[in-house]
Design an enzyme around this catalytic site. Sequence first.
Site, PDB file in Angstrom:
ATOM      1  N   TYR A 153      40.952 -52.890  44.622  1.00 22.76           N
ATOM      2  CA  TYR A 153      41.375 -52.469  43.282  1.00 22.76           C
ATOM      3  C   TYR A 153      42.786 -51.873  43.351  1.00 22.76           C
ATOM      4  O   TYR A 153      43.015 -50.903  44.083  1.00 22.76           O
ATOM      5  CB  TYR A 153      40.356 -51.459  42.786  1.00 22.76           C
ATOM      6  CG  TYR A 153      40.696 -50.620  41.577  1.00 22.76           C
ATOM      7  CD1 TYR A 153      40.575 -49.235  41.642  1.00 22.76           C
ATOM      8  CD2 TYR A 153      41.078 -51.189  40.368  1.00 22.76           C
ATOM      9  CE1 TYR A 153      40.833 -48.432  40.542  1.00 22.76           C
ATOM     10  CE2 TYR A 153      41.336 -50.393  39.258  1.00 22.76           C
ATOM     11  CZ  TYR A 153      41.214 -49.017  39.353  1.00 22.76           C
ATOM     12  OH  TYR A 153      41.467 -48.225  38.265  1.00 22.76           O
ATOM     13  N   ASP A 238      32.547 -46.403  46.978  1.00 22.93           N
ATOM     14  CA  ASP A 238      32.727 -46.412  45.533  1.00 22.93           C
ATOM     15  C   ASP A 238      31.703 -47.392  44.972  1.00 22.93           C
ATOM     16  O   ASP A 238      31.856 -48.611  45.124  1.00 22.93           O
ATOM     17  CB  ASP A 238      34.163 -46.831  45.200  1.00 22.93           C
ATOM     18  CG  ASP A 238      34.465 -46.679  43.709  1.00 22.93           C
ATOM     19  OD1 ASP A 238      33.510 -46.689  42.903  1.00 22.93           O
ATOM     20  OD2 ASP A 238      35.649 -46.576  43.355  1.00 22.93           O
ATOM     21  N   ILE A 240      30.802 -47.835  41.805  1.00 22.83           N
ATOM     22  CA  ILE A 240      30.996 -47.810  40.356  1.00 22.83           C
ATOM     23  C   ILE A 240      30.372 -49.003  39.648  1.00 22.83           C
ATOM     24  O   ILE A 240      30.040 -48.932  38.467  1.00 22.83           O
ATOM     25  CB  ILE A 240      32.502 -47.691  40.025  1.00 22.83           C
ATOM     26  CG1 ILE A 240      32.733 -47.355  38.556  1.00 22.83           C
ATOM     27  CG2 ILE A 240      33.246 -48.965  40.424  1.00 22.83           C
ATOM     28  CD1 ILE A 240      34.199 -47.143  38.200  1.00 22.83           C
ATOM     29  N   LYS A 278      31.684 -48.492  34.069  1.00 24.92           N
ATOM     30  CA  LYS A 278      31.390 -49.921  34.197  1.00 24.92           C
ATOM     31  C   LYS A 278      29.930 -50.219  33.870  1.00 24.92           C
ATOM     32  O   LYS A 278      29.629 -51.116  33.097  1.00 24.92           O
ATOM     33  CB  LYS A 278      31.689 -50.405  35.619  1.00 24.92           C
ATOM     34  CG  LYS A 278      33.071 -50.020  36.108  1.00 24.92           C
ATOM     35  CD  LYS A 278      34.168 -50.684  35.306  1.00 24.92           C
ATOM     36  CE  LYS A 278      35.530 -50.188  35.768  1.00 24.92           C
ATOM     37  NZ  LYS A 278      36.626 -50.752  34.970  1.00 24.92           N
TER      38      LYS A 278
END
Lengths: 487, 476
Positions: A153, A238, A240, A278
């Site tokens: 990302y 992470d 998410i 998300k």
Amino acid sequence: MGFTLSNQQQLLSKIATGTGDSENTPYFDGWKAFDSDPYHPTTNPQGVIQMGLAENQLSFDLIQEWVLKNPEASICTAQGAKEFKDTAIFQDYHGLPEFRNAVANFMGKVRGNRVTFNPDRIVMSGGATGANEMIAFCLADPGEAFLVPVPYYPAFDRDLRWRTGVQLLPVACESSNNFKITRAALEDAYEKAQKANIRVKGLLITNPSNPLGTILDRETLKSLVTFINEKNIHLVCDEIYAATVFTQPRFISIAEILEEEDVVCNRDLVHIVYSLSKDMGFPGFRVGIVYSYNDAVVNCARKMSSFGLVSTQTQRLIASMLSDNEFVDRFIVESAKRLEARHTRLTEGLEEQGTTCLKSNGGLFVWMDLHKHLKEQTFEAEMALWRTIIYEVKLNVSPGVSFHCPQPGWFRVCFANMDDQTMDVALERIRNFVLQDKEAAVVAMKKKKNCWQSKKLSLSFNNYRRFDEVNMSPHSPIPQSPLVRVT
Amino acid sequence: MCMLSTKATCNSHGQDSSYFLGWQEYEKNPFHEVSNTNGIIQMGLAENQLCFDILKSWLAKNPDAAGFQRNGESIFGELALFQDYHGIPEFKKALAEFMSEIRGNKVSFDPSHLVLTAGATSANETLMFCLAEPGEAFLLPTPYYPGFDRDLKWRTGVEIVPIHCTSSNGFQVTETALTEAYQEAQKRNLRVKGVLVTNPSNPLGTTMTRNELNMLVNFVEDKGIHLVSDEIYSGTAFSTPSFVSVMEILKERKCVDDYGCSELWNRVHVVYSLSKDLGLPGFRVGAIYSNDDRVVSAATKMSSFGLISSQTQYLLAAMLSDKKLTKNYISENHKRLRQRQKKLVSGLQKAGISCLKGNAGLFCWVDMRHLLRSNTFEAEMELWKKIVYEVRLNISPGSSCHCTEPGWFRVCFANMSEDTLDLALQRLKAFVTEYYNIPEVIGHHQTIRLNHSRRRSLTKWVFRLSFDDRSPIPGR
């Protein structure tokens, strides 16, 4: 007085005047192009379709329905008003207990209740953006580094490095083996750091992956755990996109790995970053979470969370919503179903045109392989193709180079931030482009024609965004190169 | 055990100070009007609880604002997705106008120069990241809000050098003190990047005079440094002299138009928040206002780490756009704060205790020097512990605010009911009468004769610290 220009420059800090905020990459450039000419089915049908934004807009109706049925969840309705004062004055950085309980409950459910989370280890942050920066501040000093598998990302470069002074070192993952994270690559990255005298403090992974949309298998996760324990470095996961996994194989959280009998791990090294941006589609509410198995990190992070607490108005809403088990169970299933349908629509539509994507089962995007359409297998060619896609095909997709992808030709294409009709329009445009490109490839073989294209971007500075000048990607040192126009 | 960062293992988060320890003790034994009437009364928390009824009644009449609706239509999705760090335009506009209204519309604020942050805590830290390198320094007048030690220094690496203010002139900032602080910084090889003031002042509860402000502006102009004015209490200036914002001073100097001081114009920044004026600390609404485009730009990007929830922005946009509400709120807030402060001041006087004459804030700066065993900070700590544990009032000792003179305490008055305040004052009066044999006094000091047996018990008394990190985050 008599200030020299250099005096003026020094008045602000280096991080304020430098470029560490990394907004001059194609990731952001595409956004700018969209902002200046956004698609609308009736008012601007020729506009740019936003496919660079990993948002989950597929299940708002479910949430809206819940909000209407539960007025007491909002402290500002008649039903909830009695809680207004207590909520408005509550600024304890531990967060509302019911909020932490609800988030812990939700995180467990998203992982099929195979693990449970301790609400006391939940620390708030300003979105996952704030969470990632916060964990970096807790674990590393300026100059120290995190290893990050590529592609990753783009905003990690800002979130983990900008104000913290921490470095990010890539772990090479190749398209030839589907970007798998190998032990060899990890060791290699670690060694490189040692040689350069950079102290590695941890490994950061995103699982499910952004931009790949894939999940890590059990074997890989275990090897990561072995690696970090051997090196005595931290593992930041992470997660998410945890609830966006829509089909088998199912998502395996690091939390599950820690519970496995044959896994030996110093839990003080493991930390999870989470958010509702998300899974629930709530990026505006800024609900970020740091979950650490390390007491000292929980303590430190909690104090740091003062800089990015979740609004108690939002804490209350979330507490109410996520403790409604019936709703949560239904939402998780339905959301996954809709994501799968949309994912299929896109990938099948692309397949029909001979465009393949990395096989994936999660995330809000696909990792599209366009290397066949590159004039040559270089990042310059990728940028040229990207510009064509933005300005001619009118789709904002994100070029792999902005994700530090080692091979050119990959693009991240988001699918969950639009309705079905818009998706069909996008597919149609891709279809046309692919056809033209195929024809053009034939023509180009016979006759090459260079054409100077000066793509002058006139950004309309609408009320909502102001941008610095549009720059070339730092990965493409060639200023304004001629575009080879396919006829 | 693997190493954490230096920031994680040091204690420059400042949470070991007595300011927070008092809170912890309160947490263990909190006063409750019904269920725990012997508990510790919280007077160390600068909250404004006096006007919630006004807000609640507005909410009842405006269901759309909080129900994620606009004109009866749901905009939930729109809000849930809105993460633009420029903020919701209607909200910034309303906030800018509110800030102007608080200043009697003598200055106006351009919404495009406003940066939204998660509370003033985040605003102050972000400004430091923008204006200074690690190791550089800001000058702050003492006494100052204890949280600054964390907010300004912890993760930024910036240093604070105190500008020593004393009771000889009501703790006003003098040119001498400023110059001395600057020289002190130089002696310590610290490059001074600016001055940060809180106006109205926490903990003094006073507004800065025009003279002080002009003097400060002259100083930063001369030195070519920044001036940050934390005006978080600007809406709590309840009596004369009226609040003068630094922006007003700049306007008077015509710094907008005059090229000569436009550079100065770019070096003055204001911090604001709705935590004190509106009593909404839980909503995390802060703002930076700067005339320097580069600061606005950098701070806006940094605000990514602590944006205001869109849900909250939407609610407050509606609220602050209602001019009838804001007008009524501002004036009613002043009235109630004024009355409450008067009650505290007169109650303290009855106990033979005076305060710095204050006209703003949610607290009084109380003079208990005459109650100290000796003119030392040790004596101040002893007195403070007695007040926390025996009188059962959590007040904040001046030393935690870096005051240079022992014996001063910050006592909050707006975070409790009137009855609770009465009770607190009764307890205090009883304490003073018992320990110091002070007859009922109205209006002036008496010389103190310490009861001798009490003096012995003071020195024998032991304070047990149990630092178990259950404390809430500090408000101001």
